[in-house]
Enzyme design. Structure first.
Site, PDB file in Angstrom:
ATOM      1  N   ARG A 199       0.882  -1.182   0.000  1.00 56.35           N
ATOM      2  CA  ARG A 199       0.000   0.000   0.000  1.00 56.35           C
ATOM      3  C   ARG A 199       0.909   1.218   0.000  1.00 56.35           C
ATOM      4  O   ARG A 199       1.687   1.419   0.943  1.00 56.35           O
ATOM      5  CB  ARG A 199      -0.926  -0.003   1.216  1.00 56.35           C
ATOM      6  CG  ARG A 199      -1.711   1.295   1.363  1.00 56.35           C
ATOM      7  CD  ARG A 199      -2.841   1.194   2.358  1.00 56.35           C
ATOM      8  NE  ARG A 199      -3.948   0.408   1.828  1.00 56.35           N
ATOM      9  CZ  ARG A 199      -5.186   0.425   2.314  1.00 56.35           C
ATOM     10  NH1 ARG A 199      -5.498   1.199   3.335  1.00 56.35           N
ATOM     11  NH2 ARG A 199      -6.120  -0.338   1.781  1.00 56.35           N
ATOM     12  N   HIS A 239      -7.357   0.770  -6.618  1.00 58.05           N
ATOM     13  CA  HIS A 239      -7.590  -0.107  -5.458  1.00 58.05           C
ATOM     14  C   HIS A 239      -8.200  -1.412  -5.978  1.00 58.05           C
ATOM     15  O   HIS A 239      -9.359  -1.731  -5.718  1.00 58.05           O
ATOM     16  CB  HIS A 239      -8.519   0.587  -4.465  1.00 58.05           C
ATOM     17  CG  HIS A 239      -8.482  -0.001  -3.080  1.00 58.05           C
ATOM     18  ND1 HIS A 239      -7.720  -1.104  -2.738  1.00 58.05           N
ATOM     19  CD2 HIS A 239      -9.129   0.363  -1.940  1.00 58.05           C
ATOM     20  CE1 HIS A 239      -7.907  -1.388  -1.460  1.00 58.05           C
ATOM     21  NE2 HIS A 239      -8.741  -0.514  -0.947  1.00 58.05           N
ATOM     22  N   GLN A 293     -10.040  -4.063  -3.620  1.00 56.14           N
ATOM     23  CA  GLN A 293     -11.392  -3.668  -3.210  1.00 56.14           C
ATOM     24  C   GLN A 293     -12.408  -4.060  -4.278  1.00 56.14           C
ATOM     25  O   GLN A 293     -13.501  -4.560  -3.985  1.00 56.14           O
ATOM     26  CB  GLN A 293     -11.437  -2.157  -2.971  1.00 56.14           C
ATOM     27  CG  GLN A 293     -12.802  -1.651  -2.532  1.00 56.14           C
ATOM     28  CD  GLN A 293     -13.217  -2.171  -1.167  1.00 56.14           C
ATOM     29  OE1 GLN A 293     -12.455  -2.107  -0.215  1.00 56.14           O
ATOM     30  NE2 GLN A 293     -14.423  -2.710  -1.058  1.00 56.14           N
ATOM     31  N   ASP A 298     -17.773   6.744  -1.577  1.00 55.26           N
ATOM     32  CA  ASP A 298     -16.522   6.659  -0.815  1.00 55.26           C
ATOM     33  C   ASP A 298     -16.289   8.026  -0.181  1.00 55.26           C
ATOM     34  O   ASP A 298     -16.983   9.003  -0.493  1.00 55.26           O
ATOM     35  CB  ASP A 298     -15.370   6.276  -1.765  1.00 55.26           C
ATOM     36  CG  ASP A 298     -14.074   5.964  -1.019  1.00 55.26           C
ATOM     37  OD1 ASP A 298     -14.100   5.791   0.215  1.00 55.26           O
ATOM     38  OD2 ASP A 298     -13.015   5.893  -1.684  1.00 55.26           O
ATOM     39  N   CYS A 326     -16.671   1.188   0.441  1.00 51.64           N
ATOM     40  CA  CYS A 326     -15.470   0.374   0.693  1.00 51.64           C
ATOM     41  C   CYS A 326     -15.033   0.436   2.148  1.00 51.64           C
ATOM     42  O   CYS A 326     -14.285  -0.429   2.599  1.00 51.64           O
ATOM     43  CB  CYS A 326     -14.348   0.839  -0.222  1.00 51.64           C
ATOM     44  SG  CYS A 326     -13.983   2.591  -0.039  1.00 51.64           S
ATOM     45  N   ARG A 369     -13.422  -9.079   1.258  1.00 48.73           N
ATOM     46  CA  ARG A 369     -11.997  -8.792   1.041  1.00 48.73           C
ATOM     47  C   ARG A 369     -11.187 -10.049   1.346  1.00 48.73           C
ATOM     48  O   ARG A 369     -10.232 -10.377   0.650  1.00 48.73           O
ATOM     49  CB  ARG A 369     -11.541  -7.635   1.958  1.00 48.73           C
ATOM     50  CG  ARG A 369     -12.224  -6.283   1.720  1.00 48.73           C
ATOM     51  CD  ARG A 369     -11.906  -5.705   0.361  1.00 48.73           C
ATOM     52  NE  ARG A 369     -10.483  -5.585   0.137  1.00 48.73           N
ATOM     53  CZ  ARG A 369      -9.727  -4.547   0.525  1.00 48.73           C
ATOM     54  NH1 ARG A 369     -10.300  -3.516   1.121  1.00 48.73           N
ATOM     55  NH2 ARG A 369      -8.433  -4.517   0.294  1.00 48.73           N
TER      56      ARG A 369
HETATM   57  N1   CP Z   1     -11.388  -0.484   2.128  1.00 53.26           N
HETATM   58  C1   CP Z   1     -10.111  -0.498   2.584  1.00 53.26           C
HETATM   59  O1   CP Z   1      -9.142  -0.596   1.796  1.00 53.26           O
HETATM   60  O2   CP Z   1     -10.008  -0.482   3.925  1.00 53.26           O
HETATM   61  P1   CP Z   1      -8.648  -0.224   4.739  1.00 53.26           P
HETATM   62  O3   CP Z   1      -8.130   1.125   4.324  1.00 53.26           O
HETATM   63  O4   CP Z   1      -9.016  -0.308   6.182  1.00 53.26           O
HETATM   64  O5   CP Z   1      -7.669  -1.303   4.353  1.00 53.26           O
END
Ligand code: CP
Length: 316
Positions: free
Chosen positions: A113, A141, A144, A235, A275, A303
């Site tokens: 990330r 992403h 997701q 979001d 998300c 997820r």
């Molecule tokens: N939706 C998502 O990626 O959650 P986090 O940022 O908690 O990993």
């Protein structure tokens, strides 16, 4: 039902973008995830294709869902995870390519990330045996989107001719959602304020990747975009790293809140998706996110199952 065989490893070494998968591969990941979910619920944990292997987690931004679900996924596949301080790898202590070439001597894959997508691509290209998974960049992403597609498949079966409307920032979540949605046959509508829409290059790429009959449409007016939709997704207005823009964004997105009045424009029983994390009272009201048609925690659960399938197919 037992799990589909892991006989079709993915062609791409990495999963940096939904577009790294063919439509068939995307469908296979979702089908395998659904089977793994059923098996897990029945207490059948399946084979352990990662036995004796390691996956590193390298997160430069906070995470609840992504970090937790990758840790559980790898362990349930028989492997183990190593959590690295992001600064040790991406802090400029040594060349990014050298970090990747070190890691490939120890681990099968790295879940990353980070901020710029180009840095992630550079990292992945540097080590030809290291599987790299995008756990969120500023641009995309893709993990997701896998969970989102499984969630919709569970509710609807086929996604063809269904309409999914995304209301809000044309951000990384919107981009990956649009890519996966059109690949699986959805009509995707995205409603964003001026200046926050998905870039034209992204729209073009989605249209090229779309299944026959699928579509992607950018709409300025959120009410028009939600009209007759089967699902409405939103979001946060301010993503991680944009905190200094928060007040300008709050002003720009004020009329893009998903509330009961907006949901009333959708089909009766339309799903609400997010998300997470959500900023309640901002992009979505409590009444909507806590409503019976909200599937946000199904998305969060999925997820785990989708990432487990992805890791098994990439590295298993
Ligand atoms: N939706 C998502 O990626 O959650 P986090 O940022 O908690 O990993």
């Amino acid at each position: 039902m037992s799990q589909p065989a892991l006989v079709a490893p993915l062609l791409s070494k990495d999963y940096l973008s939904v577009l790294d998968l063919s439509r068939t591969e995307l469908e296979h990941v979702i089908a395998l995830a659904a089977a793994m979910k059923r098996d897990r619920a029945a207490g059948r944990m399946g084979n352990q294709p990662l036995a004796g292997r390691h996956v590193a987690l390298l997160f430069e931004k906070p995470s609840l869902r992504t970090r937790t679900t990758f840790m559980i996924a790898v362990r349930e596949l028989g492997g183990d995870t190593v959590e690295l301080p992001a600064g040790d790898a991406f802090g400029g202590r040594e060349a990014l390519a050298d970090v990747a070439r070190n890691l490939e001597r120890w681990v099968s894959g790295v879940v990353v990330r980070t901020f710029g997508h180009a840095r992630l691509a550079e990292f992945a290209a540097a080590a030809e045996r290291l599987h790299v998974i995008n756990a969120l960049t500023d641009e995309e992403h893709p993990c997701q989107a896998l969970a989102d597609m499984l969630t919709l498949s569970e509710r609807w079966g086929s996604l063809s001719s269904r309409t999914l409307t995304y209301v809000g920032d044309g951000n990384n979540v919107a981009l990956s959602l649009a890519q996966a949605g059109v690949m699986l046959g959805l009509h995707v509508r995205v409603a964003s304020p001026p200046g926050f829409a998905l870039p034209a290059s992204v729209v073009d790429a989605c249209r090229r990747a779309a299944a026959p009959g699928a579509s992607l449409e950018l709409v300025a007016d959120p009410a028009e975009a939600v009209d007759g939709a089967d699902a409405v997704y939103t979001d946060v207005w301010t993503s991680m790293g944009q905190e200094q823009e928060a007040s300008a964004r709050n002003a720009a997105f004020g009329t893009y809140q998903v509330n009961e009045a907006l949901m009333a424009r959708a089909r009766p029983g339309a799903l609400f998706m997010h998300c997470l994390p959500a900023h309640r009272g901002q992009e979505v009201t409590d009444a909507v996110i806590d409503s019976p048609t909200s599937v946000v925690f199904d998305q969060a659960e999925n997820r785990l199952h989708t990432q487990k399938a992805l890791v098994a197919l990439l590295m298993g």
